[in-house]
Write a protein that holds these residues in place. Structure first.
Motif, PDB file in Angstrom:
ATOM      1  N   GLN A   9      -3.468  23.263  23.632  1.00 63.60           N
ATOM      2  CA  GLN A   9      -4.428  22.472  23.859  1.00 63.60           C
ATOM      3  C   GLN A   9      -5.625  22.577  22.793  1.00 63.60           C
ATOM      4  OE1 GLN A   9      -5.654  23.073  27.892  1.00 63.60           O
ATOM      5  NE2 GLN A   9      -6.972  21.267  27.892  1.00 63.60           N
ATOM      6  N   ASP A  56      -4.986  21.020  19.569  1.00 63.64           N
ATOM      7  CA  ASP A  56      -5.262  19.770  19.660  1.00 63.64           C
ATOM      8  C   ASP A  56      -6.543  19.193  19.501  1.00 63.64           C
ATOM      9  OD1 ASP A  56      -2.510  19.182  19.747  1.00 63.64           O
ATOM     10  OD2 ASP A  56      -2.340  18.799  21.872  1.00 63.64           O
ATOM     11  N   SER A  57      -7.558  20.145  20.245  1.00 62.00           N
ATOM     12  CA  SER A  57      -9.088  19.995  20.077  1.00 62.00           C
ATOM     13  C   SER A  57      -9.408  20.048  18.686  1.00 62.00           C
ATOM     14  CB  SER A  57      -9.818  20.920  21.062  1.00 62.00           C
ATOM     15  OG  SER A  57      -9.404  20.589  22.508  1.00 62.00           O
TER      16      SER A  57
END
Length: 272
Positions: free
Chosen positions: A56, A59-60
């Motif tokens: 996560q 992905d940021s």
């Protein structure tokens, strides 16, 4: 990170600072703020240090740096994580012309292309002649358990059924939470008791090269080596190539079956 220098503050939604700005692209501090991570942590990521990281968070960072899919996957590798699976748009063409030409050039040997659910999205004429692939039996699992022609021709069907189900569980494990697999498993379990029993075992077997034997009503026994190959730019698709086992007359039989005489013979009713 070179990619950071290629993203302007304006593209990231920040004021560019005019002529006073000396750093090309984004500063480390700006990337960290936009990605919601600590500045030190992001600096350690660029330096390749051994840090704890999640998909996560990566992905940021990829979103802020506007990474494309190959760059995003490379970021995962640098961070020591398995690259994410590539999402394929639903509107994308089922199979490219080059792949269709590949399986057609495999004639007179059978070849087909399956998607992640084992739906047959392309196949050559030999696959139809040998395995009865057609518009009715588009899914390989449904064909294996439901097609009486496929079942009658497949030598060692009872033994291979367990292997097929174990391979499908391995395929489904690559896409956890994918409702498409669940729907197929539920429907097969409701229609075929044997499938339900085999699925309940929980066996897992990775796909690969394996033997396949067919008793064809026109040319007799055929022996194949079945090999699955992934397509690099379409990881949702797999090419399945059937090669004749060396030392058998399988290839010569298929060459005859593909000839005009063989095609006429295949259309005649089978006595019995």
């Amino acid at each position: 990170m070179g990619r950071r220098a290629r993203v302007s503050p304006r593209e990231a939604g920040l004021p560019d600072g005019g002529a006073r700005r000396r750093t090309p692209g984004l500063r480390r501090e700006e990337v960290a703020v936009l990605a919601g991570v600590g500045v030190s942590w992001y600096q350690w990521l660029e330096q390749g240090r051994d840090i704890t990281v999640s998909g996560q968070v990566l992905d940021s960072v990829a979103r802020v740096l506007k990474l494309d899919e190959p760059e995003r996957r490379h970021l995962y590798v640098l961070a020591g994580l398995n690259p994410p699976l590539v999402a394929v748009p639903q509107e994308q063409a089922p199979v490219s012309g080059s792949i269709q030409r590949l399986i057609d050039s495999w004639m007179p040997l059978p070849a087909n292309v399956i998607d992640r659910y084992w739906n047959n999205i392309a196949y050559n004429a030999a696959a139809t002649a040998v395995f009865d692939f057609n518009e009715r039996w588009l899914n390989c699992l449904f064909a294996f358990f439901g097609s009486p022609i496929y079942r009658d021709r497949h030598i060692g069907w009872d033994k291979d059924a367990a292997l097929i189900v174990a391979e499908y569980r391995a395929a489904a494990a690559e896409f956890p939470g994918d409702e498409g697999f669940a729907a197929i498993v539920d429907e097969l379990s409701a229609e075929y008791e044997l499938f339900a029993e085999l699925w309940a075992r929980g066996d897992v077997r990775p796909p690969g090269t394996r033997p396949k034997h067919v008793d064809h009503p026109v040319v007799g026994e055929l022996s194949f080596e079945s090999t699955q190959l992934r397509i690099p730019d379409r990881p949702d698709l797999t090419v399945v190539l059937h090669n004749a086992v060396p030392g058998t007359d399988t290839l010569s039989k298929l060459e005859w079956l593909a000839s005009p005489e063989g095609r006429r013979a295949a259309l005649r009713p089978v006595a019995g």
